[in-house]
Design a protein around this motif. Structure first.
Motif, PDB file in Angstrom:
ATOM      1  N   ILE A 157       0.242 -11.577  12.715  1.00 19.23           N
ATOM      2  CA  ILE A 157       0.029 -10.613  11.641  1.00 19.23           C
ATOM      3  C   ILE A 157      -1.320 -10.897  10.980  1.00 19.23           C
ATOM      4  O   ILE A 157      -1.640 -12.044  10.681  1.00 19.23           O
ATOM      5  CB  ILE A 157       1.154 -10.700  10.583  1.00 19.23           C
ATOM      6  CG1 ILE A 157       2.476 -10.215  11.185  1.00 19.23           C
ATOM      7  CG2 ILE A 157       0.803  -9.886   9.347  1.00 19.23           C
ATOM      8  CD1 ILE A 157       3.650 -10.314  10.231  1.00 19.23           C
ATOM      9  N   ASN A 158      -2.102  -9.864  10.776  1.00 22.66           N
ATOM     10  CA  ASN A 158      -3.360 -10.010  10.043  1.00 22.66           C
ATOM     11  C   ASN A 158      -3.034  -9.986   8.555  1.00 22.66           C
ATOM     12  O   ASN A 158      -2.921  -8.928   7.943  1.00 22.66           O
ATOM     13  CB  ASN A 158      -4.330  -8.892  10.390  1.00 22.66           C
ATOM     14  CG  ASN A 158      -5.713  -9.114   9.811  1.00 22.66           C
ATOM     15  OD1 ASN A 158      -5.878  -9.875   8.862  1.00 22.66           O
ATOM     16  ND2 ASN A 158      -6.708  -8.459  10.370  1.00 22.66           N
ATOM     17  N   SER A 159      -2.880 -11.166   7.977  1.00 23.75           N
ATOM     18  CA  SER A 159      -2.425 -11.272   6.591  1.00 23.75           C
ATOM     19  C   SER A 159      -3.431 -10.718   5.590  1.00 23.75           C
ATOM     20  O   SER A 159      -3.066 -10.413   4.445  1.00 23.75           O
ATOM     21  CB  SER A 159      -2.128 -12.739   6.257  1.00 23.75           C
ATOM     22  OG  SER A 159      -3.281 -13.534   6.434  1.00 23.75           O
ATOM     23  N   TYR A 160      -4.703 -10.560   5.993  1.00 23.46           N
ATOM     24  CA  TYR A 160      -5.708 -10.055   5.057  1.00 23.46           C
ATOM     25  C   TYR A 160      -5.463  -8.596   4.686  1.00 23.46           C
ATOM     26  O   TYR A 160      -5.986  -8.124   3.675  1.00 23.46           O
ATOM     27  CB  TYR A 160      -7.113 -10.249   5.629  1.00 23.46           C
ATOM     28  CG  TYR A 160      -7.621 -11.655   5.448  1.00 23.46           C
ATOM     29  CD1 TYR A 160      -8.507 -11.973   4.430  1.00 23.46           C
ATOM     30  CD2 TYR A 160      -7.184 -12.686   6.276  1.00 23.46           C
ATOM     31  CE1 TYR A 160      -8.964 -13.273   4.239  1.00 23.46           C
ATOM     32  CE2 TYR A 160      -7.619 -13.993   6.099  1.00 23.46           C
ATOM     33  CZ  TYR A 160      -8.507 -14.281   5.074  1.00 23.46           C
ATOM     34  OH  TYR A 160      -8.942 -15.573   4.887  1.00 23.46           O
ATOM     35  N   ALA A 161      -4.693  -7.892   5.486  1.00 24.35           N
ATOM     36  CA  ALA A 161      -4.346  -6.517   5.139  1.00 24.35           C
ATOM     37  C   ALA A 161      -3.515  -6.457   3.864  1.00 24.35           C
ATOM     38  O   ALA A 161      -3.536  -5.448   3.151  1.00 24.35           O
ATOM     39  CB  ALA A 161      -3.579  -5.862   6.286  1.00 24.35           C
ATOM     40  N   PHE A 162      -2.801  -7.553   3.563  1.00 23.68           N
ATOM     41  CA  PHE A 162      -1.985  -7.566   2.352  1.00 23.68           C
ATOM     42  C   PHE A 162      -2.843  -7.523   1.090  1.00 23.68           C
ATOM     43  O   PHE A 162      -2.374  -7.094   0.039  1.00 23.68           O
ATOM     44  CB  PHE A 162      -1.071  -8.793   2.343  1.00 23.68           C
ATOM     45  CG  PHE A 162       0.048  -8.703   3.338  1.00 23.68           C
ATOM     46  CD1 PHE A 162       1.117  -7.843   3.134  1.00 23.68           C
ATOM     47  CD2 PHE A 162       0.028  -9.471   4.494  1.00 23.68           C
ATOM     48  CE1 PHE A 162       2.152  -7.753   4.051  1.00 23.68           C
ATOM     49  CE2 PHE A 162       1.047  -9.391   5.422  1.00 23.68           C
ATOM     50  CZ  PHE A 162       2.113  -8.532   5.208  1.00 23.68           C
ATOM     51  N   TYR A 163      -4.099  -7.976   1.180  1.00 23.99           N
ATOM     52  CA  TYR A 163      -5.001  -7.852   0.032  1.00 23.99           C
ATOM     53  C   TYR A 163      -5.238  -6.375  -0.293  1.00 23.99           C
ATOM     54  O   TYR A 163      -5.294  -5.984  -1.462  1.00 23.99           O
ATOM     55  CB  TYR A 163      -6.337  -8.533   0.318  1.00 23.99           C
ATOM     56  CG  TYR A 163      -6.295 -10.049   0.299  1.00 23.99           C
ATOM     57  CD1 TYR A 163      -6.122 -10.743  -0.892  1.00 23.99           C
ATOM     58  CD2 TYR A 163      -6.435 -10.780   1.477  1.00 23.99           C
ATOM     59  CE1 TYR A 163      -6.083 -12.132  -0.915  1.00 23.99           C
ATOM     60  CE2 TYR A 163      -6.398 -12.169   1.471  1.00 23.99           C
ATOM     61  CZ  TYR A 163      -6.223 -12.836   0.275  1.00 23.99           C
ATOM     62  OH  TYR A 163      -6.188 -14.206   0.261  1.00 23.99           O
ATOM     63  N   VAL A 164      -5.396  -5.550   0.744  1.00 21.91           N
ATOM     64  CA  VAL A 164      -5.605  -4.116   0.531  1.00 21.91           C
ATOM     65  C   VAL A 164      -4.340  -3.482  -0.040  1.00 21.91           C
ATOM     66  O   VAL A 164      -4.403  -2.654  -0.958  1.00 21.91           O
ATOM     67  CB  VAL A 164      -6.010  -3.410   1.839  1.00 21.91           C
ATOM     68  CG1 VAL A 164      -6.318  -1.941   1.574  1.00 21.91           C
ATOM     69  CG2 VAL A 164      -7.205  -4.098   2.469  1.00 21.91           C
ATOM     70  N   LEU A 165      -3.191  -3.850   0.511  1.00 23.12           N
ATOM     71  CA  LEU A 165      -1.938  -3.289   0.013  1.00 23.12           C
ATOM     72  C   LEU A 165      -1.698  -3.704  -1.432  1.00 23.12           C
ATOM     73  O   LEU A 165      -1.166  -2.915  -2.225  1.00 23.12           O
ATOM     74  CB  LEU A 165      -0.775  -3.738   0.908  1.00 23.12           C
ATOM     75  CG  LEU A 165      -0.834  -3.258   2.357  1.00 23.12           C
ATOM     76  CD1 LEU A 165       0.364  -3.775   3.145  1.00 23.12           C
ATOM     77  CD2 LEU A 165      -0.905  -1.739   2.435  1.00 23.12           C
ATOM     78  N   LEU A 166      -2.087  -4.922  -1.783  1.00 27.01           N
ATOM     79  CA  LEU A 166      -1.966  -5.356  -3.178  1.00 27.01           C
ATOM     80  C   LEU A 166      -2.890  -4.543  -4.074  1.00 27.01           C
ATOM     81  O   LEU A 166      -2.532  -4.194  -5.204  1.00 27.01           O
ATOM     82  CB  LEU A 166      -2.290  -6.850  -3.286  1.00 27.01           C
ATOM     83  CG  LEU A 166      -2.107  -7.493  -4.668  1.00 27.01           C
ATOM     84  CD1 LEU A 166      -0.682  -7.289  -5.173  1.00 27.01           C
ATOM     85  CD2 LEU A 166      -2.435  -8.985  -4.608  1.00 27.01           C
ATOM     86  N   ALA A 167      -4.091  -4.210  -3.569  1.00 27.80           N
ATOM     87  CA  ALA A 167      -5.004  -3.352  -4.327  1.00 27.80           C
ATOM     88  C   ALA A 167      -4.392  -1.967  -4.522  1.00 27.80           C
ATOM     89  O   ALA A 167      -4.492  -1.385  -5.612  1.00 27.80           O
ATOM     90  CB  ALA A 167      -6.341  -3.243  -3.596  1.00 27.80           C
ATOM     91  N   CYS A 168      -3.760  -1.442  -3.487  1.00 30.66           N
ATOM     92  CA  CYS A 168      -3.083  -0.139  -3.608  1.00 30.66           C
ATOM     93  C   CYS A 168      -1.948  -0.214  -4.626  1.00 30.66           C
ATOM     94  O   CYS A 168      -1.690   0.753  -5.351  1.00 30.66           O
ATOM     95  CB  CYS A 168      -2.540   0.298  -2.251  1.00 30.66           C
ATOM     96  SG  CYS A 168      -3.811   0.685  -1.023  1.00 30.66           S
ATOM     97  N   LEU A 169      -1.259  -1.351  -4.666  1.00 28.42           N
ATOM     98  CA  LEU A 169      -0.206  -1.559  -5.665  1.00 28.42           C
ATOM     99  C   LEU A 169      -0.795  -1.516  -7.069  1.00 28.42           C
ATOM    100  O   LEU A 169      -0.222  -0.905  -7.982  1.00 28.42           O
ATOM    101  CB  LEU A 169       0.481  -2.905  -5.416  1.00 28.42           C
ATOM    102  CG  LEU A 169       1.642  -3.275  -6.348  1.00 28.42           C
ATOM    103  CD1 LEU A 169       2.822  -2.330  -6.137  1.00 28.42           C
ATOM    104  CD2 LEU A 169       2.073  -4.722  -6.111  1.00 28.42           C
ATOM    105  N   CYS A 170      -1.954  -2.146  -7.246  1.00 28.21           N
ATOM    106  CA  CYS A 170      -2.649  -2.100  -8.546  1.00 28.21           C
ATOM    107  C   CYS A 170      -2.996  -0.660  -8.917  1.00 28.21           C
ATOM    108  O   CYS A 170      -2.810  -0.240 -10.065  1.00 28.21           O
ATOM    109  CB  CYS A 170      -3.925  -2.932  -8.485  1.00 28.21           C
ATOM    110  SG  CYS A 170      -3.660  -4.724  -8.434  1.00 28.21           S
ATOM    111  N   TYR A 171      -3.506   0.098  -7.932  1.00 29.26           N
ATOM    112  CA  TYR A 171      -3.818   1.499  -8.180  1.00 29.26           C
ATOM    113  C   TYR A 171      -2.571   2.280  -8.576  1.00 29.26           C
ATOM    114  O   TYR A 171      -2.625   3.198  -9.397  1.00 29.26           O
ATOM    115  CB  TYR A 171      -4.435   2.138  -6.933  1.00 29.26           C
ATOM    116  CG  TYR A 171      -5.859   1.721  -6.652  1.00 29.26           C
ATOM    117  CD1 TYR A 171      -6.738   1.384  -7.670  1.00 29.26           C
ATOM    118  CD2 TYR A 171      -6.345   1.678  -5.340  1.00 29.26           C
ATOM    119  CE1 TYR A 171      -8.040   1.010  -7.414  1.00 29.26           C
ATOM    120  CE2 TYR A 171      -7.657   1.308  -5.058  1.00 29.26           C
ATOM    121  CZ  TYR A 171      -8.496   0.972  -6.107  1.00 29.26           C
ATOM    122  OH  TYR A 171      -9.787   0.609  -5.837  1.00 29.26           O
ATOM    123  N   GLY A 172      -1.433   1.922  -7.965  1.00 31.08           N
ATOM    124  CA  GLY A 172      -0.184   2.597  -8.297  1.00 31.08           C
ATOM    125  C   GLY A 172       0.197   2.404  -9.755  1.00 31.08           C
ATOM    126  O   GLY A 172       0.592   3.354 -10.437  1.00 31.08           O
TER     127      GLY A 172
END
Length: 299
Positions: A157-172
């Motif tokens: 799993i490319n765990s660095y993608a979770f940084y982007v998903l966390l950013a999307c969570l912040c946007y949410g």
């Protein structure tokens, strides 16, 4: 005459849509260029500094009319909507291509729905749920596809993608706070003032805790890299948000939200032009994410 006015309005709306897609879709290649010289922290902080400074003429005059509770919410919006995501996107792109980062960013509208349902008493419809499920499958595929083979190796799993998903969570969180806790302030004022709230922290971190100043003076290519980040902050954060607010007025919110589907296309085009390689598995994931977001975000 009325038809001419309607046609002019439609032309303006499409113009804003295309310009915004190009600006936001190009953000990820600009981050990539900045990371060639600067650290993720330096890229994130300078992005906020550039955006906050250019909006000072809009933010400073509005300070005197702020209420106490508005200041608290503006700090939260500044952190969730700009400051934290700026660092997360830069960190993600140290190990994630700019094109795939743009695709993951398309998950933002679905995070808005999830956070709204969990914390702001909003309702998740059946359509939202179906869209979430499809997009989730796409995200899983993109997380597990590995470069080095034609179809990809799904063992890691490319765990660095979770940084982007966390950013999307912040946007949410950010968009729901703006929707439910701000009624007096206009969107442009919220953007300018929220950036002003986090500007001091970005300045202190950038010049007191990083090597940004040293690199600007002594590292070859640093000035050009700083120019890319300045474009990212001024165009991608400050000006683009103002343009988006204008587009919402000349068009409908549903039409405005369609920029979400064009951003990944622009990001992918930039990535391919820059030599990034997408495997067949990536394309399956990309289609699933965009289709899921489209389903879940329809009215």
């Amino acid at each position: 005459m009325t038809k001419d006015i309607q046609a002019e309005g439609a032309f303006r709306a499409w113009g804003f849509l295309i310009v915004l897609a190009l600006i936001w879709g190009s953000s990820f290649i600009l981050i990539k260029r900045g990371l060639e010289i600067f650290s993720p922290g330096e890229v994130g902080a300078f992005r906020i500094v550039a955006a906050g400074m250019v909006l000072l003429p809009l933010s400073l005059p509005r300070l005197k009319n702020l209420k106490k509770r508005q200041v608290k919410n503006l700090v939260i919006v500044g952190l969730m909507g700009s400051f934290i995501p700026a660092f997360l996107f830069a960190k993600a792109q140290t190990q994630l291509s700019s094109s795939l980062t743009g695709v993951f960013n398309a998950m933002t509208p679905l995070f808005v729905v999830i956070i709204g349902a969990l914390f702001f008493n909003a309702r998740i419809t059946k359509r939202n749920g179906i869209g979430l499920a499809i997009a989730f499958v796409g995200v899983v595929i993109l997380l597990m596809v590995k470069e080095g083979t034609y179809f990809g190796d799904f063992s890691e799993i490319n765990s660095y993608a979770f940084y982007v998903l966390l950013a999307c969570l912040c946007y949410g969180f950010n968009l729901n706070i703006i929707k439910y806790r701000f009624v007096e302030l206009k969107p442009v004022a919220i953007t300018a003032l929220s950036l002003l709230m986090v500007l001091p922290a970005a300045l202190i971190y950038l010049f007191a805790f990083t090597q940004f100043s040293f690199k600007i003076l002594h590292v070859e290519g640093a000035v050009a890299a700083a120019g890319y980040i300045s474009l990212l902050g001024v165009l991608g954060t400050a000006i683009a948000l103002i343009l988006f607010n204008i587009m919402v007025k000349v068009a409908t919110p549903v039409f405005a939200s369609s920029v979400t589907y064009l951003i990944p296309v622009v990001a992918i085009m930039w990535g391919l032009l820059d030599g990034e390689v997408l495997l067949p598995g990536h394309y399956f994931g990309i289609v699933a994410v965009i289709f899921g977001v489209w389903i879940g975000n329809r009215r």
